[in-house]
Design a protein around this motif. Structure first.
Motif, short mmCIF file in Angstrom:
data_model
loop_
_atom_site.label_atom_id
_atom_site.label_comp_id
_atom_site.label_asym_id
_atom_site.label_seq_id
_atom_site.Cartn_x
_atom_site.Cartn_y
_atom_site.Cartn_z
N TRP A 3 0.81 -1.22 0.00
CA TRP A 3 0.00 0.00 0.00
C TRP A 3 0.84 1.25 0.00
O TRP A 3 0.37 2.33 -0.32
CB TRP A 3 -0.99 0.00 1.15
N THR A 35 -5.87 -3.94 -5.64
CA THR A 35 -6.59 -4.75 -4.67
C THR A 35 -5.63 -5.20 -3.57
O THR A 35 -4.62 -5.85 -3.84
CB THR A 35 -7.19 -6.00 -5.35
N VAL A 36 -5.93 -4.83 -2.34
CA VAL A 36 -5.05 -5.17 -1.23
C VAL A 36 -5.15 -6.66 -0.93
O VAL A 36 -6.24 -7.18 -0.65
CB VAL A 36 -5.41 -4.37 0.03
N LYS A 37 -4.01 -7.34 -1.03
CA LYS A 37 -3.95 -8.76 -0.72
C LYS A 37 -2.92 -8.98 0.36
O LYS A 37 -2.05 -8.14 0.60
CB LYS A 37 -3.54 -9.56 -1.97
N VAL A 79 1.76 -7.69 4.99
CA VAL A 79 0.37 -7.22 4.91
C VAL A 79 -0.54 -8.42 5.13
O VAL A 79 -0.51 -9.39 4.37
CB VAL A 79 0.06 -6.59 3.54
N ASP A 81 -4.05 -7.86 5.84
CA ASP A 81 -5.25 -7.42 5.14
C ASP A 81 -5.15 -5.91 4.99
O ASP A 81 -4.11 -5.32 5.26
CB ASP A 81 -6.53 -7.84 5.88
N ALA A 82 -6.24 -5.28 4.55
CA ALA A 82 -6.21 -3.85 4.27
C ALA A 82 -5.91 -3.00 5.50
O ALA A 82 -5.43 -1.87 5.40
CB ALA A 82 -7.54 -3.40 3.67
N GLN A 83 -6.17 -3.53 6.71
CA GLN A 83 -5.95 -2.75 7.93
C GLN A 83 -4.76 -3.23 8.76
O GLN A 83 -4.32 -2.52 9.66
CB GLN A 83 -7.20 -2.80 8.83
N GLU A 106 -6.65 -1.94 12.50
CA GLU A 106 -7.74 -1.01 12.21
C GLU A 106 -7.91 0.07 13.28
O GLU A 106 -8.60 1.06 13.05
CB GLU A 106 -9.04 -1.79 12.06
N GLU A 142 -15.46 2.07 3.97
CA GLU A 142 -14.10 1.65 3.62
C GLU A 142 -14.12 0.57 2.55
O GLU A 142 -13.31 0.58 1.63
CB GLU A 142 -13.38 1.15 4.87
N LYS A 143 -15.05 -0.37 2.69
CA LYS A 143 -15.15 -1.46 1.73
C LYS A 143 -15.56 -0.93 0.35
O LYS A 143 -15.03 -1.36 -0.69
CB LYS A 143 -16.17 -2.49 2.20
N GLU A 146 -12.59 0.78 -1.23
CA GLU A 146 -11.65 -0.23 -1.69
C GLU A 146 -12.11 -0.85 -3.01
O GLU A 146 -11.31 -1.09 -3.92
CB GLU A 146 -11.49 -1.32 -0.63
#
Length: 505
Positions: A3, A35-37, A79, A81-83, A106, A142-143, A146
């Motif tokens: 990110w 896409t955050v993986k 990473v 997840d996204a948070q 988060e 947030e979703k 994303e």
């Protein structure tokens, strides 16, 4: 960390175009990057500024040399997840390296710097203002955001053409010590080519009615709930927001499409003439968007179109002048990613020993400094370069509340006022004549007694020229020079005006 590189990747994507090359679907590969993986990575980045010799002064060259010595090296980023993520790396400058360890989820971000006793803590909930919109489902927002990113990028890519110099070749590359068969996407483009791509892009967008309407609809789905939540807040004047609130999604899409389409059509009618007029009015743009501005990019893609490695070099030519003594700025970046989509356990910063909460407004310079070893790089940066301990106080003798008074040829100052201006803590037990002042920077105690010339500074006995006393206004006064110098400050008096200047380095 993935990110971290996203803004640079998106900029690269906007330049590479979207058409398939050598059987590789570039558009899909770029959409994957947004896409955050889960995954792991390493990355480095640095900048090189080329001064304009005819304009750059000695001071300019010193600053440029400092900037050119800066580099960011991420040794291991994880990473989940996204948070949830962690980074271990370092910032280097002028041959000095500052290691750091960062982790976030988060709710919080924690940063441990080399030489720190306690890590620095930032509440992400406080930053995001989760209580500001109590009726808003922030998780859902947030979703949606994303999910919007790849849609927005796909729309842009759909209308971009590829640059002339672009190719894909099969290569064998090492990623985290593993030899992989990858597709190398190589691209080079100049500022002149970038400028030439704008008109075809706008023309293509103007002709894509359904694509524009779909994109507007996606934006509506994200921002309408936000505006609706804001309109329901008691402290917000909802009349202005209500006037912007559309009657329905369909009405909004129709209105916005018409507005954008009309604007694009009008712009394209006289685009060439307008561009020429702009370049004549601002000739500096000819340098920025000239052949000396270059962008070089290598993406290494696996069979699933994941970017496993990337090397990028962006050089922007600048119109040098006395106000801007720079010839060019070049940004270099490289990275590699592995374990994409696999199980990842982040390395959380240890907070068992406590933290320094940066969201608290009452953190003093001394409290921050004492958290670091005095021999550490960060301590020197904060004290010498950032100058967080620097304080200046001005006193005027005629100010009854905060000014200085002269008694027996000795200048006195309100003790509490001066102490607190220098971030020192004042302790005075009720019913006692003894006062303890704690120096913010050193943590040393200054102990004095009203009516006595005797005092102690950091445990050493000293004798003041005059004793502290309580004035008619109830304030405790202490000899100015004694108190200022005991707190690490200097005192100067301007003879012409009587102003007294107290400075702490």
């Amino acid at each position: 960390m993935k990110w971290i590189a996203v803004p640079l990747v998106l900029m690269m994507v906007a330049l590479t175009g979207c058409q398939a090359v050598g059987g590789v679907d570039i558009s899909k590969a770029m959409a994957n990057s947004t896409t955050v993986k889960s995954g792991e990575s390493r990355q480095s980045m640095h900048v090189n500024i080329e001064p304009a010799k005819e304009f750059a002064t000695e001071k300019d060259n010193e600053i440029i040399e400092l900037i050119n010595s800066l580099s960011l090296d991420i040794d291991h980023a994880k990473v989940k997840d996204a948070q949830t993520a962690s980074i271990e790396g370092s910032v280097s400058f002028q041959g000095t390296k500052l290691p750091f360890h960062l982790s976030m989820d988060e709710t919080q971000m924690v940063i441990d710097l080399d030489g720190a006793q306690k890590p620095l803590y930032i509440s992400l909930e406080a930053l995001e203002g989760t209580e500001t919109l109590p009726m808003m489902d922030t998780k859902a927002l947030e979703k949606q955001i994303e999910e919007l990113s790849p849609k927005l990028l796909s729309f842009v890519l759909k209308h971009l053409s590829n640059p002339k110099n672009i190719s894909v070749t099969p290569v064998q590359e090492s990623v985290n010590g593993e030899s992989l068969s990858l597709s190398k996407l190589h691209m080079e483009i100049t500022g002149e080519e970038i400028l030439a791509m704008v008109k075809p892009f706008l023309t293509s967008v103007a002709q894509d009615e359904q694509g524009l309407k779909d994109l507007i609809g996606d934006l509506y789905d994200v921002f309408y709930p936000l505006m609706n939540a804001m309109s329901q807040m008691d402290e917000v004047d909802a009349s202005g927001i209500s006037s912007l609130m559309p009657e329905s999604k369909e009405a909004t899409v129709a209105l916005m499409y018409t507005t954008i389409k009309t604007g694009l059509d009008e712009l394209l009618v006289n685009y060439d003439q307008g561009l020429n007029e702009l370049l004549n009015e601002v000739p500096e743009l000819k340098t920025v968007f000239g052949t000396n501005t270059t962008f070089k990019l290598d993406f290494y893609l696996d069979s699933e179109l994941n970017i496993r490695k990337q090397n990028a070099e962006l050089k922007v030519a600048l119109p040098a002048s006395e106000d801007l003594p720079l010839q060019s700025v070049t940004v270099y970046s490289d990275s590699e990613q592995w374990n994409i989509g696999g199980p990842v356990t982040v390395d959380a910063v240890d907070t068992a020993g406590g933290v320094i909460d940066l969201m608290k407004e009452d953190i003093t310079p001394g409290q921050m400094l004492r958290n670091f070893d005095s021999n550490s790089v960060i301590y020197q940066l904060l004290k010498d370069e950032a100058g967080i301990t620097r304080k200046s106080v001005m006193l005027y003798p005629e100010d009854e509340s905060f000014g200085a008074v002269t008694v027996k040829n000795t200048t006195f100052v309100p003790l509490r006022y001066l102490s607190e201006e220098l971030d020192a803590e004042v302790k005075w037990t009720k019913g006692s004549d003894t006062i303890v002042v704690i120096d913010d920077i050193t943590g040393n105690e200054i102990v004095l007694t009203v009516g006595s010339k005797n005092a102690t500074v950091a445990g050493k006995e000293v004798t003041m020229v005059e004793s502290a006393y309580v004035g008619k206004n109830g304030k405790t006064y202490v000899p100015l020079r004694f108190m200022a110098e005991s707190l690490g400050a200097t005192v100067d008096k301007e003879k012409e005006t009587g102003w007294i200047f107290i400075d702490r380095p």
